[in-house]
Design a protein around this motif. Sequence first.
Motif, PDB file in Angstrom:
ATOM      1  N   ASP A  77     110.102   9.153  13.695  1.00 55.11           N
ATOM      2  CA  ASP A  77     110.409  10.520  13.753  1.00 55.11           C
ATOM      3  C   ASP A  77     109.242  11.552  13.992  1.00 55.11           C
ATOM      4  N   ALA A  78     108.372  11.533  13.279  1.00 55.25           N
ATOM      5  CA  ALA A  78     107.089  12.526  13.309  1.00 55.25           C
ATOM      6  C   ALA A  78     106.725  12.402  14.764  1.00 55.25           C
ATOM      7  N   LEU A  79     106.572  11.156  15.533  1.00 53.37           N
ATOM      8  CA  LEU A  79     105.927  11.009  16.777  1.00 53.37           C
ATOM      9  C   LEU A  79     106.894  11.610  17.691  1.00 53.37           C
ATOM     10  N   ALA A  80     108.237  11.304  17.696  1.00 53.92           N
ATOM     11  CA  ALA A  80     109.179  11.704  18.636  1.00 53.92           C
ATOM     12  C   ALA A  80     109.284  13.457  18.587  1.00 53.92           C
TER      13      ALA A  80
ATOM     14  N   VAL B  46     106.069  11.992  21.545  1.00 52.56           N
ATOM     15  CA  VAL B  46     105.279  10.801  21.855  1.00 52.56           C
ATOM     16  C   VAL B  46     106.376  10.033  22.074  1.00 52.56           C
ATOM     17  N   GLU B  47     106.396   9.154  23.195  1.00 53.52           N
ATOM     18  CA  GLU B  47     107.320   7.843  23.237  1.00 53.52           C
ATOM     19  C   GLU B  47     106.769   6.618  22.609  1.00 53.52           C
ATOM     20  N   VAL B  48     107.621   6.017  21.674  1.00 56.73           N
ATOM     21  CA  VAL B  48     107.630   4.917  20.608  1.00 56.73           C
ATOM     22  C   VAL B  48     108.199   3.710  21.175  1.00 56.73           C
ATOM     23  N   LEU B  49     107.283   2.420  21.255  1.00 59.68           N
ATOM     24  CA  LEU B  49     107.872   1.153  21.622  1.00 59.68           C
ATOM     25  C   LEU B  49     107.386   0.228  20.631  1.00 59.68           C
ATOM     26  N   THR B  50     108.421  -0.328  20.192  1.00 59.29           N
ATOM     27  CA  THR B  50     108.163  -1.415  19.028  1.00 59.29           C
ATOM     28  C   THR B  50     108.793  -2.452  19.652  1.00 59.29           C
ATOM     29  N   GLY B  51     108.506  -3.901  18.809  1.00 59.42           N
ATOM     30  CA  GLY B  51     109.034  -5.150  19.086  1.00 59.42           C
ATOM     31  C   GLY B  51     107.869  -5.972  19.835  1.00 59.42           C
ATOM     32  N   ALA B  52     106.595  -5.349  20.382  1.00 56.78           N
ATOM     33  CA  ALA B  52     105.634  -6.053  21.095  1.00 56.78           C
ATOM     34  C   ALA B  52     104.948  -6.750  20.278  1.00 56.78           C
ATOM     35  N   THR B  53     104.537  -7.753  21.239  1.00 58.44           N
ATOM     36  CA  THR B  53     103.684  -9.094  20.452  1.00 58.44           C
ATOM     37  C   THR B  53     102.596  -9.326  21.321  1.00 58.44           C
ATOM     38  N   GLY B  54     101.573 -10.088  21.108  1.00 59.51           N
ATOM     39  CA  GLY B  54     100.697 -10.518  22.022  1.00 59.51           C
ATOM     40  C   GLY B  54      99.524  -9.779  22.259  1.00 59.51           C
ATOM     41  N   SER B  55      98.937  -9.900  23.428  1.00 57.17           N
ATOM     42  CA  SER B  55      97.783  -8.840  23.797  1.00 57.17           C
ATOM     43  C   SER B  55      98.163  -7.690  23.893  1.00 57.17           C
ATOM     44  N   ALA B  56      97.114  -6.825  23.184  1.00 61.03           N
ATOM     45  CA  ALA B  56      97.360  -5.442  23.566  1.00 61.03           C
ATOM     46  C   ALA B  56      97.369  -4.723  24.962  1.00 61.03           C
TER      47      ALA B  56
ATOM     48  N   PRO C  87     111.871  -7.069  27.468  1.00 64.21           N
ATOM     49  CA  PRO C  87     110.830  -7.552  26.338  1.00 64.21           C
ATOM     50  C   PRO C  87     109.655  -7.379  26.753  1.00 64.21           C
ATOM     51  N   PRO C  88     108.599  -7.385  25.835  1.00 64.70           N
ATOM     52  CA  PRO C  88     108.613  -7.596  24.439  1.00 64.70           C
ATOM     53  C   PRO C  88     108.652  -6.280  23.703  1.00 64.70           C
ATOM     54  N   ALA C  89     108.589  -5.240  24.068  1.00 64.96           N
ATOM     55  CA  ALA C  89     108.771  -3.899  23.492  1.00 64.96           C
ATOM     56  C   ALA C  89     110.176  -3.220  23.785  1.00 64.96           C
ATOM     57  N   ARG C  90     110.621  -2.543  22.673  1.00 64.61           N
ATOM     58  CA  ARG C  90     111.925  -1.917  22.615  1.00 64.61           C
ATOM     59  C   ARG C  90     111.611  -0.319  22.734  1.00 64.61           C
ATOM     60  N   ARG C  91     112.083   0.573  23.375  1.00 65.15           N
ATOM     61  CA  ARG C  91     112.287   1.702  23.291  1.00 65.15           C
ATOM     62  C   ARG C  91     112.992   2.520  22.113  1.00 65.15           C
ATOM     63  N   GLU C  92     112.636   3.199  21.229  1.00 58.31           N
ATOM     64  CA  GLU C  92     113.464   3.383  19.997  1.00 58.31           C
ATOM     65  C   GLU C  92     113.829   4.713  20.063  1.00 58.31           C
ATOM     66  N   GLU C  93     114.834   5.099  19.788  1.00 61.03           N
ATOM     67  CA  GLU C  93     115.523   6.429  19.779  1.00 61.03           C
ATOM     68  C   GLU C  93     116.021   6.735  18.560  1.00 61.03           C
ATOM     69  N   ARG C  94     115.486   7.695  17.756  1.00 61.56           N
ATOM     70  CA  ARG C  94     116.266   8.126  16.533  1.00 61.56           C
ATOM     71  C   ARG C  94     117.298   8.968  16.766  1.00 61.56           C
TER      72      ARG C  94
END
Length: 129
Positions: A80-83, A87-97, A111-118
Amino acid sequence: MDDMVGRDAVRIMVASEKNRVAEHFGHCSVFNIFEVESGRVIHCGFVPNPGHRPDFLPDYLCKLGANVIIAGSMGSRAMDALARNGVEVLTGATGSARAAVERYAEGASAPPARREERRDERGGGDVIS
């Protein structure tokens, strides 16, 4: 690092353990920083995580110019603070940055990242692919 960034560059910060996406945003050891312009990485670096304290990291990363944050997971307060700061937030990522950033730059967020919207203060939200 700012003097190396073009006007159209996007600053993507990945919560990481060395060069891999960390499982949780606040508990990573470093934030790998990637400057992306015209769909390609033009510069990369990192900053150590200064420590997990409530409400600190979102402001800290915004001051460093974050446009996008990629992480394995992230708490709703940080999201919420980033939004609120655009700032766009993507979660669910794995592996190499770097690979996660390259997938984002190519327009593939899931995949592997999900765009999250609160959508509410309780941290509920929709996952947008």
